[in-house]
Scaffold this active site. Structure first.
Site, short mmCIF file in Angstrom:
data_model
loop_
_atom_site.label_atom_id
_atom_site.label_comp_id
_atom_site.label_asym_id
_atom_site.label_seq_id
_atom_site.Cartn_x
_atom_site.Cartn_y
_atom_site.Cartn_z
N TYR A 54 -2.28 -10.44 5.19
CA TYR A 54 -2.24 -9.00 5.53
C TYR A 54 -3.65 -8.53 5.92
O TYR A 54 -4.44 -8.66 4.89
CB TYR A 54 -1.79 -8.04 4.60
N TYR A 56 -13.25 -4.20 0.16
CA TYR A 56 -14.56 -3.37 -0.23
C TYR A 56 -15.54 -4.68 -0.48
O TYR A 56 -16.50 -4.19 -0.12
CB TYR A 56 -14.31 -3.01 -1.86
N ILE A 66 6.29 -5.29 9.53
CA ILE A 66 6.33 -4.73 8.38
C ILE A 66 6.14 -3.28 8.38
O ILE A 66 5.06 -2.83 8.55
CB ILE A 66 5.72 -5.44 7.22
N THR A 104 0.75 -1.26 0.08
CA THR A 104 -0.09 0.00 -0.08
C THR A 104 0.86 1.17 0.05
O THR A 104 0.54 2.29 -0.77
CB THR A 104 -0.77 -0.10 1.23
N THR A 105 2.00 1.30 0.90
CA THR A 105 2.69 2.29 0.96
C THR A 105 3.51 2.67 -0.26
O THR A 105 3.73 3.94 -0.63
CB THR A 105 3.96 2.06 1.97
N ARG A 129 -8.59 -0.64 6.14
CA ARG A 129 -8.24 -0.13 4.81
C ARG A 129 -9.51 -1.28 4.13
O ARG A 129 -10.05 -0.75 2.89
CB ARG A 129 -7.08 -0.48 4.24
N LYS A 135 0.61 -10.33 8.52
CA LYS A 135 1.17 -8.92 8.97
C LYS A 135 -0.18 -8.49 9.46
O LYS A 135 -1.36 -8.26 8.81
CB LYS A 135 1.47 -8.01 7.60
#
Length: 296
Positions: free
Chosen positions: A135, A109, A206, A46-47, A140, A164
């Site tokens: 993850y 989503y 992470i 994402t980063t 999110r 994660k």
């Protein structure tokens, strides 16, 4: 996967003034992390603003990271989504020979049930040529992968090697640690909870901030894994303001502002994100300066 304990960092994708991928800056950041004691690198998370990168740009990022790393650190690549069949296809077709593991987010989503989440990762496990780190980031995705689902997947698939966990709930984290297979990795997905997670039995983090202050962050994690809580928390409290500030105006705006302060990359991001404000950049510059005073 002992190599994936400790400090991993979810690398940014730096951009040039014209908005294209800044290859030189990415090479410099990889070098900075290697020299700073980071244990492994994560690409296209994402980063990295991966949802705004074209297929060609993603490949450029991967090729640049592999070349810059030159086999020194383990590499993890983010491959995830909310269309299970499409993720399976990507796992089957992408050249993953240079990577040690996959980081794959729980479907976002769609808000699947726990059984839907289980079946999604089951399909990925059946298709993936590399070990998978799941993850969980409810803030999110809109859904929380519960400890029972995490542990069920850990026990059912040998190539699902860790999670994660960014739920922000230490009780949930401890529930996973209490029930998981011994060799299943529990990695913090939040910088603020990295050290507490390690000290209750987790395996590392992470991180976002870790790429901007690699020496201090990796030292904190290493001390935590050694059980040296007092010294580790001394580092945590030096870093705590930075852990909070980098998310004040969204990720990766904050960490990119730190790289601008360090002279390693521009602070620019792609819409719909916007670059950090001048006020935040000033706070982050003060944070970096304060760390320099401590280590001087």
């Amino acid at each position: 996967m002992e190599a994936l304990r400790g400090t991993g960092v979810a690398l940014i994708t730096p951009f040039q003034e014209d908005g294209s991928v800044d290859v030189k800056a990415l090479i410099d950041i990889v070098s900075f992390c290697k020299q700073g004691g980071i244990d492994y690198l994560v690409a296209l998370g994402t980063t990295a603003e991966s949802v705004t990168l074209s297929k060609t740009e993603k490949q450029l990022v991967l090729d640049t990271m592999v070349s810059a790393n030159d086999g020194v650190l383990p590499l993890v690549v983010g491959i995830g989504g909310n269309h299970t069949a499409a993720v399976v296809q990507e796992l089957k077709t992408l050249d993953l020979s240079s990577f040690d593991a996959i980081l794959s987010v729980s479907p976002y989503y769609n808000k699947p049930t726990q059984e839907g989440i289980y079946r999604h990762f089951e399909a990925l496990a059946m298709a993936s040529p590399k070990p998978i780190i799941m993850y969980n980031v409810p803030g999110r995705t809109g859904s929380n992968m519960l400890p029972s689902t995490t542990v069920r997947l850990a026990k059912d698939f040998d190539n699902i090697i860790g999670i994660k966990e960014a739920c922000g709930d230490m009780v949930q984290i401890m529930e996973i640690i209490a029930s998981k297979p011994q060799d299943f990795l529990l990695l913090s997905g939040d910088d603020l909870t990295a050290l507490p997670t390690i000290l209750v039995g987790g395996d590392g983090v992470i991180s976002v901030l870790g790429q901007g202050v690699p020496t201090e962050f990796s030292t904190m994690v290493r001390l935590g894994l050694q059980g040296n809580a007092k010294e580790a928390y001394a580092y945590h409290y030096r870093l705590q303001d930075g852990m909070q500030l980098i998310f004040e105006e969204g990720n990766p705006a904050g960490i990119k502002a730190i790289f601008e302060v360090l002279g390693l990359a521009r602070a620019s991001v792609r819409l719909p994100l916007v670059a950090a404000s001048g006020a935040l950049k000033s706070k982050l510059a003060d944070f970096i300066a304060s760390l320099s005073k401590v280590t001087a």
